[in-house]
Design a protein around this motif. Sequence first.
Motif, PDB file in Angstrom:
ATOM      1  N   ASN A 136     -11.429  -7.643  17.980  1.00 16.99           N
ATOM      2  CA  ASN A 136     -11.920  -8.536  16.933  1.00 16.99           C
ATOM      3  C   ASN A 136     -13.091  -9.369  17.439  1.00 16.99           C
ATOM      4  N   SER A 137     -13.729 -10.081  16.532  1.00 13.55           N
ATOM      5  CA  SER A 137     -14.949 -10.807  16.872  1.00 13.55           C
ATOM      6  C   SER A 137     -14.696 -11.940  17.855  1.00 13.55           C
ATOM      7  N   ARG A 177      -7.982  -3.193  10.519  1.00 13.49           N
ATOM      8  CA  ARG A 177      -7.447  -4.523  10.255  1.00 13.49           C
ATOM      9  C   ARG A 177      -7.774  -5.518  11.366  1.00 13.49           C
ATOM     10  N   ILE A 178      -8.293  -5.027  12.477  1.00 14.90           N
ATOM     11  CA  ILE A 178      -8.540  -5.901  13.630  1.00 14.90           C
ATOM     12  C   ILE A 178     -10.026  -6.100  13.877  1.00 14.90           C
ATOM     13  N   GLY A 179     -10.757  -5.020  14.073  1.00 10.82           N
ATOM     14  CA  GLY A 179     -12.162  -5.128  14.444  1.00 10.82           C
ATOM     15  C   GLY A 179     -13.090  -4.489  13.434  1.00 10.82           C
ATOM     16  N   LEU A 185      -0.083  -7.887  13.662  1.00  9.68           N
ATOM     17  CA  LEU A 185       1.266  -7.322  13.631  1.00  9.68           C
ATOM     18  C   LEU A 185       1.483  -6.510  12.363  1.00  9.68           C
ATOM     19  N   ARG A 186       0.998  -7.004  11.250  1.00  3.10           N
ATOM     20  CA  ARG A 186       1.125  -6.253  10.001  1.00  3.10           C
ATOM     21  C   ARG A 186       0.376  -4.925  10.086  1.00  3.10           C
ATOM     22  N   GLY A 187      -0.780  -4.920  10.757  1.00  3.81           N
ATOM     23  CA  GLY A 187      -1.533  -3.679  10.896  1.00  3.81           C
ATOM     24  C   GLY A 187      -0.766  -2.615  11.651  1.00  3.81           C
ATOM     25  N   LEU A 188      -0.075  -3.022  12.707  1.00  2.00           N
ATOM     26  CA  LEU A 188       0.712  -2.049  13.467  1.00  2.00           C
ATOM     27  C   LEU A 188       1.964  -1.632  12.708  1.00  2.00           C
ATOM     28  N   GLN A 214     -13.571   4.825   8.151  1.00  2.00           N
ATOM     29  CA  GLN A 214     -12.485   4.631   7.200  1.00  2.00           C
ATOM     30  C   GLN A 214     -12.795   5.305   5.867  1.00  2.00           C
ATOM     31  N   SER A 215     -14.068   5.375   5.515  1.00  2.00           N
ATOM     32  CA  SER A 215     -14.441   6.021   4.251  1.00  2.00           C
ATOM     33  C   SER A 215     -14.181   7.527   4.273  1.00  2.00           C
ATOM     34  N   VAL A 216     -14.075   8.119   5.464  1.00  2.00           N
ATOM     35  CA  VAL A 216     -13.774   9.553   5.553  1.00  2.00           C
ATOM     36  C   VAL A 216     -12.354   9.822   5.085  1.00  2.00           C
TER      37      VAL A 216
END
Length: 387
Positions: free
Chosen positions: A42-43, A22-24, A218-221, A79-81
């Motif tokens: 992130n970028s 969700r970040i990078g 914050l939502r990701g955590l 993530q696909s794993v």
Amino acid sequence: MDYVATGGNVKVLAKAIHSLSRIGDELYFEHQDDGLALRTVNSSRSAFASFCLSPLFFQRFHTSPGHTFRCKMPVKSVQSVFKSLSSLEKTVEKCRIEWKPERSQLTFTLHCKHGLLKTHNLSFQDCESLQAVFDKEGCPNVLRAQPRLLVDTVLNFPPSLEEVTVSVSGDRMWLKNHVEDKTDQFKAMMTELCLSSEEFDHFSVSLQTSITFCLKELRGLLVFAESTGLPISVFFDDPGRPVVLSVSDSVLEANFVLATLSEDAHQNNNNNSKRASTPTPADDFMCDDMDSYLIAMETSEIAGASSQKEPQPSSSHGPPMPNHRVFLDSVIEEQQQERDEEEDLHRPPNKKFRSLFFGSVSLTPSQVANQTMHSQDVLASDSEDEG
């Protein structure tokens, strides 16, 4: 390098990778003496997240002496794993991670029920160590709450909201959506919630302040903390200094470091009118083009008005006018010219305001070229009319 996670830790590993996604866009793996570190940024370099999994997290934690394991790869490939998190805990018994430097591959092997093996060979790139400099222990404000409290609070904000403002006092915390001051306050929907210190597991505020940061991280955590049931600790200081969101237990530690809006940015938003009077060099370039365009239009209007006034006496078919009428007309014309000159003296501020307004709109190169050509045509027509 050989790591093996079993049982529920496989799902925890998958949740950590989904939170980092969700970040990078890139996931950094690094072996450390105290465990395996997963990091991303992130970028815009305004958000950094890391998970450190201790050797006790793994059933097998084997490293070759004298070798350093450090690489990066696209986070979507990892993530696909772990695609189906709901069925992962039911079907996967253990996950093995092997580092194969001779092939530049990181192998994920999922040992499923009934002897089924799923192997993913992912290519990686060598990289430097990714670190963020922060000192959460030195922050004057420390809050700790159960994830359900923060999840229920965040649910009150729309998913499209990008930034949230957190304000604290000695016994309360407020959360509200951040709205730019230039936005019409009557049209924007404002949401504000107040939480008492009694709802927190730990509430220590030594500095009453307000900070604004992105809500996406914050939502990701919160997704990870809610699945593991671990409390979330918030460490923060003055505006402009990073806020640290932390989750930890005996076998793992997660830190999300987020940039906050500086106090100078808040003051600049509050003084938009003052800032409009001193535009940036980029706006000056646009304003110069718009100034020349508006000057040309104003010149054409004045010249057009004068050119329409001049033919009227010559085109009249009535009898000759007395001398005092001619003298009176010349006086009126001089007064009209004086009024026009006075209006010209007061016109630059109005033109400046309009040029700034139009300069704030992004124009395509073709539109700018069309405006330049149009201004040249107007100036050419003025010279012809005057001649």
